[in-house]
Design a protein around this motif. Structure first.
Motif, PDB file in Angstrom:
ATOM      1  N   LYS A  87       0.852  -1.184   0.000  1.00 53.53           N
ATOM      2  CA  LYS A  87       0.000   0.000   0.000  1.00 53.53           C
ATOM      3  C   LYS A  87       0.887   1.232   0.000  1.00 53.53           C
ATOM      4  O   LYS A  87       2.095   1.134  -0.132  1.00 53.53           O
ATOM      5  CB  LYS A  87      -0.929  -0.029   1.222  1.00 53.53           C
ATOM      6  N   THR A  89       2.050   5.178  -1.393  1.00 55.60           N
ATOM      7  CA  THR A  89       2.007   6.143  -2.499  1.00 55.60           C
ATOM      8  C   THR A  89       2.528   5.599  -3.816  1.00 55.60           C
ATOM      9  O   THR A  89       2.326   6.229  -4.854  1.00 55.60           O
ATOM     10  CB  THR A  89       2.850   7.380  -2.146  1.00 55.60           C
ATOM     11  N   HIS A 110      -1.911   0.286  -3.248  1.00 64.56           N
ATOM     12  CA  HIS A 110      -1.301   1.612  -3.239  1.00 64.56           C
ATOM     13  C   HIS A 110      -2.050   2.535  -4.189  1.00 64.56           C
ATOM     14  O   HIS A 110      -3.053   2.141  -4.820  1.00 64.56           O
ATOM     15  CB  HIS A 110       0.180   1.520  -3.616  1.00 64.56           C
ATOM     16  N   GLU A 111      -1.582   3.743  -4.368  1.00 68.43           N
ATOM     17  CA  GLU A 111      -2.232   4.695  -5.259  1.00 68.43           C
ATOM     18  C   GLU A 111      -2.198   4.213  -6.710  1.00 68.43           C
ATOM     19  O   GLU A 111      -1.236   3.592  -7.151  1.00 68.43           O
ATOM     20  CB  GLU A 111      -1.534   6.062  -5.168  1.00 68.43           C
ATOM     21  N   SER A 112      -3.276   4.493  -7.436  1.00 60.48           N
ATOM     22  CA  SER A 112      -3.330   4.152  -8.859  1.00 60.48           C
ATOM     23  C   SER A 112      -2.328   4.986  -9.651  1.00 60.48           C
ATOM     24  O   SER A 112      -1.863   6.029  -9.199  1.00 60.48           O
ATOM     25  CB  SER A 112      -4.741   4.423  -9.395  1.00 60.48           C
ATOM     26  N   LYS A 114       0.699   4.162 -10.481  1.00 58.84           N
ATOM     27  CA  LYS A 114       2.077   4.073  -9.999  1.00 58.84           C
ATOM     28  C   LYS A 114       2.789   2.776 -10.369  1.00 58.84           C
ATOM     29  O   LYS A 114       3.969   2.626 -10.081  1.00 58.84           O
ATOM     30  CB  LYS A 114       2.094   4.245  -8.474  1.00 58.84           C
ATOM     31  N   CYS A 133      -6.221  -0.805  -6.364  1.00 61.21           N
ATOM     32  CA  CYS A 133      -5.538   0.439  -6.018  1.00 61.21           C
ATOM     33  C   CYS A 133      -6.542   1.552  -5.710  1.00 61.21           C
ATOM     34  O   CYS A 133      -7.749   1.403  -5.885  1.00 61.21           O
ATOM     35  CB  CYS A 133      -4.604   0.848  -7.154  1.00 61.21           C
ATOM     36  N   THR A 134      -6.012   2.689  -5.250  1.00 64.03           N
ATOM     37  CA  THR A 134      -6.865   3.789  -4.816  1.00 64.03           C
ATOM     38  C   THR A 134      -6.616   5.033  -5.663  1.00 64.03           C
ATOM     39  O   THR A 134      -5.534   5.228  -6.209  1.00 64.03           O
ATOM     40  CB  THR A 134      -6.597   4.137  -3.343  1.00 64.03           C
ATOM     41  N   GLY A 135      -7.630   5.891  -5.755  1.00 62.35           N
ATOM     42  CA  GLY A 135      -7.471   7.169  -6.449  1.00 62.35           C
ATOM     43  C   GLY A 135      -7.463   7.046  -7.957  1.00 62.35           C
ATOM     44  O   GLY A 135      -7.613   5.965  -8.533  1.00 62.35           O
TER      45      GLY A 135
END
Length: 458
Positions: A87, A89, A110-112, A114, A133-135
């Motif tokens: 997870k 950034t 983790h953030e999308s 990436k 992922c997130t975002g």
């Protein structure tokens, strides 16, 4: 004598640096992101880096520059499938110098945007991972050549960006020969534009060939936008996929020369096409709305802008089976639409539903031949021939033919590119009408189930 042989063997192994490397233990276990990066930086062909099960948080990219070799990839793997969660950034970035890298068994939260295979990276593989992922941003971007994305789950996306985005170097080039197979795509809720499960290319790259192969993937409840798969490049193959309930269309939005065959569209939004010289054959459509959408163009590429809906030209739609669709074949109306031209619609079987074909625009110089309709609401009045009404006599729900079916051996025209049927069986020279060829050989293709794809798939 035995001692002499042993000493010679030791000298052979230790005297050659490459042999000495192979003799070393290749598996390294790590339990922190710092150690992981250190081991990746010094990895050699054949090394296996094992990340202990647990939850890890990133605050910078996990960069991979190392080079494996054919037969001795560098493998970065979770201790068990799904056991190591990453997870934070950032994710894995496989840089342009890297080759023969395997990323296996992780859960990515983790953030999308990436996790990437950058231009120049080749023969790399993401396998048996879960992407959640997130975002905003793509779950995974592939811009290098000859890479493989297989047996992963891409799930629970609620934000803008694709699940997989295939791009390339520069502004107009495409990544080459990437292979996307046996993945499970699940739960991409309606979001906005730019939200396909898989996008291959961009408008600015759409006249470049990619030779991407997308096969044996299962899609369920993926309706991030109207284009579940969005093709925006040339010469790609989409075959043996299953598009289930709640799935938006396979869209040949830009680009030319794609093959679409052996797919099951079951309660999805079927296929829509623009562009030139696609071949769409041996597919099965049931419960779709619509099954096949013939694009009504608003431009002619390349003289018009690349973002145009390129007037379909010389597209072949042949040997498909359409059953009980809410809408079978349609061209939607468009103000000042250019319609399509040279469309060939041949040897398809349409059973049930409303009109077999509804045209809201013009098709210049069409070919309608060898098609069978049964229990439909009729045919567009502008179509004067090419359809006969007959019971195709299917033996089961998936449209396999009985031995006395009127479809057997009755195809019209010369379509040598139709070499397989919906079952993945090789077709002989005399073709049966519809997606199924009446054969006694082994069935190789069928609607996919969850246990056949994703991290646990065979």
């Amino acid at each position: 004598m035995k001692q002499i042989i042993f000493l010679i063997a030791v000298l052979i192994i230790t005297g050659n640096p490459s042999n000495r490397c192979l003799a070393q233990k290749s598996e390294i276990q790590v339990s922190s992101m710092v150690r992981l990066q250190e081991e990746i930086d010094q990895a050699k062909p054949g090394n296996v880096i094992v990340v202990t099960n647990g939850i890890y948080e990133t605050d910078k990219e996990i960069t991979v520059k190392s080079k494996g070799i054919e037969g001795q990839s560098i493998t970065i793997t979770s201790e068990s499938i799904g056991g190591a969660e990453i997870k934070g950034t950032s994710g894995f970035v496989i840089e342009g110098a890297a080759s023969y890298i395997v990323i296996k068994g992780f859960k990515f939260t983790h953030e999308s945007g990436k996790t990437k295979i950058e231009p120049g990276a080749s023969f790399c593989r993401f396998t048996r991972n879960v992407f959640e992922c997130t975002g905003k941003g793509a779950y995974l971007t592939v811009s290098g050549d000859d890479n493989q994305i297989d047996h992963n789950t891409f799930q629970n996306k609620f934000t803008e960006g694709q699940m997989i985005s295939v791009q390339g170097p520069g502004k107009s080039e495409m990544a080459q020969r990437n292979w996307i197979h046996h993945n499970y795509f699940y739960n991409f809720t309606p979001t906005s534009n730019n939200c396909s499960s898989i996008q291959v290319g961009l408008s600015g790259r759409s006249l470049s060939s990619s030779h991407t192969l997308v096969e044996h993937n299962l899609f369920s409840q993926t309706k991030g936008e109207n284009e579940n798969i969005c093709n925006k490049s040339c010469d790609n193959i989409y075959r043996y996929n299953t598009f289930g309930e709640g799935v938006s269309e396979l869209s040949l939005r830009h680009g030319n020369g794609c093959l679409v065959y052996g797919n099951f569209f079951l309660g999805s939004e079927g296929i829509r096409f623009y562009g030139h010289k696609h071949k769409i054959f041996s597919n099965y459509f049931e419960g779709c709305s619509p099954a096949i959408n013939i694009g009504n163009g608003d431009g002619i590429v390349p003289q018009d802008k690349l973002t145009s809906h390129d007037r379909p030209d010389s597209v072949l739609v042949a040997f498909n089976k359409l059953k009980n669709n809410k809408i079978n074949v349609i061209m939607q109306s468009r103000k000042d639409g250019l319609g399509a031209q040279n469309i060939v619609f041949a040897n398809n079987i349409i059973e049930g539903g409303k009109e077999a074909v509804q045209l809201g625009g013009d098709i210049t110089n069409p070919t309608w031949e060898g098609n069978i309709i049964w229990k439909t609401g009729g045919i567009d009045p502008n179509i004067k021939n090419g359809f006969v009404e007959a019971d195709p006599m299917f033996s089961n729900e998936l449209g396999h033919l009985q031995k006395n079916s009127p479809a057997i051996g009755k195809s019209k025209g010369n379509y040598t590119f139709v070499t397989v049927d919906i079952d993945g069986q090789a077709r002989p020279s005399i073709l049966d009408v519809g997606a199924d060829q009446y054969l006694k050989t082994e069935v190789k293709n069928h609607p996919l189930k969850i246990d056949e794809v994703g991290p646990v798939g065979k």
